[in-house]
Design an enzyme around this catalytic site. Structure first.
Site, PDB file in Angstrom:
ATOM      1  CB  SER A   1      28.221 -28.773  11.450  1.00  0.00           C
ATOM      2  OG  SER A   1      27.024 -28.549  10.732  1.00  0.00           O
TER       3      SER A   1
ATOM      4  CD  GLU B   1      31.298 -25.936   4.349  1.00  0.00           C
ATOM      5  OE1 GLU B   1      30.289 -26.048   5.073  1.00  0.00           O
ATOM      6  OE2 GLU B   1      32.457 -25.975   4.772  1.00  0.00           O
TER       7      GLU B   1
ATOM      8  CG  HIS C   1      29.040 -29.202   6.196  1.00  0.00           C
ATOM      9  ND1 HIS C   1      29.179 -27.923   6.684  1.00  0.00           N
ATOM     10  CD2 HIS C   1      28.372 -29.902   7.160  1.00  0.00           C
ATOM     11  CE1 HIS C   1      28.609 -27.852   7.878  1.00  0.00           C
ATOM     12  NE2 HIS C   1      28.132 -29.034   8.193  1.00  0.00           N
TER      13      HIS C   1
END
Length: 318
Positions: A159, A251, A281
């Site tokens: 991320s 996502e 995610h």
């Protein structure tokens, strides 16, 4: 094979179905409501203090840098101490820590068969993006000073940590520093420009497209959001090492992850792009409950093995 697209399609496990319902029904609405005020960022930063206990066979050793800290994570048998994996945790640049991401780092140690150095880099709202990048670059230089060869180092992150991984590679190339052997990005956040994410905005069970955009505005205030070190999706990837990008098909970040893969390949960089069917995610974080996540680490191990094979072949040809 380092350069390939994979779209793993397996019957969705009952664990994944149940987790998706929980994320969609609770986590996503709570996150959408909570992240509407700058004070929420400070409150969420308390998550850094919530450690995840690894299995008893995992070794954790704290490590201190000039401006930040981190920890060495060792798991599995036959680790090569000459090698290292430098890991940048996710958390939107305002929460989480190496301790919260141990479910990833100890499994990466097993998959890559090397110690993992998880960096506790400086984050917002107290520190800007530049500080996070400085810490990442310092940690990489620290590994070189410890005697690790660049070709024995891997970078990885999830991320926001995936964003930091890509930015670090671009900065190292721009500074003409020796490059690591490769990098692994799990659901990287690669585009911080102010654009509306329409793809998967309703399908993503975890992330709200509007909240991702809100965060991007916060962290890019006063910056040029089109700077490749701010939005790596816009970078020139020439001269970078092979990449592995893992994302989920539903996502909101999927499109920018695809764009990174396309842009890197256009610059001659081998990319193993994996788009997992209906996975949330950073799903490898959930390997304790998701069989699909445990399988993803086998794929990561294959990528690392392919890097080693390619390096051996290059050495033999020379």
């Amino acid at each position: 094979m380092l350069d390939q697209d994979l779209f793993p399609r397996h019957p969705l496990s009952w664990q994944a179905r149940a987790l998706t319902h929980v994320l969609r029904g609770a986590v996503k609405p709570i996150g959408s409501l909570f992240l509407r005020h700058p004070l929420a960022l400070t409150a969420c930063s308390l998550l850094k203090a919530v450690p995840m206990r690894p299995p008893s066979h995992v070794g954790i050793v704290p490590h201190r840098f000039a401006r930040c800290g981190g920890e060495w994570v060792r798991a599995g048998l036959g680790l090569d101490e000459r090698k290292a994996l430098l890991y940048f945790h996710g958390g939107g640049y305002f929460s989480c820590s190496p301790a919260t991401h141990r479910p990833i780092t100890w499994r990466l140690s097993v998959a890559a068969r090397r110690p993992v150095l998880a960096l506790d880099y400086r984050q917002g709202p107290m520190h800007p993006l530049k500080a996070s990048l400085e810490d990442a670059l310092d940690a990489y230089e620290c590994l070189l000073e410890r005697g690790h060869e660049p070709g024995d180092i891997l970078l990885a992150g999830d991320s926001a940590g995936g964003h930091l991984t890509l930015a670090t590679l671009l900065a190292l190339r721009d500074r003409r520093r020796p490059m690591p052997a490769g990098a692994i990005c799990l659901s990287p956040w690669a585009d911080l420009t102010d654009f509306p994410r329409r793809a998967n905005r309703w399908q993503d069970p975890m992330l709200s497209a509007s909240r991702v955009r809100w965060l991007a505005r916060r962290w890019t205030a006063g910056l040029d959001a089109r700077d490749p070190l701010v939005s790596p999706v816009l970078g020139d990837y020439a001269g970078l090492p092979p990449l592995m990008i893992v994302t989920g098909s539903t996502e909101v970040l999927r499109e920018e992850d695809r764009r990174v893969a396309v842009r890197a390949r256009a610059a001659g960089v081998p990319v193993r792009y994996e788009e997992w069917d209906r996975m949330p995610h950073v799903f490898p974080m959930l390997a304790d409950v998701l069989p699909e996540a445990r399988l993803a680490y086998r794929h990561i191990a294959e990528f690392v093995a392919d890097l080693g094979a390619a390096d051996s072949a290059s050495a033999a040809a020379a």
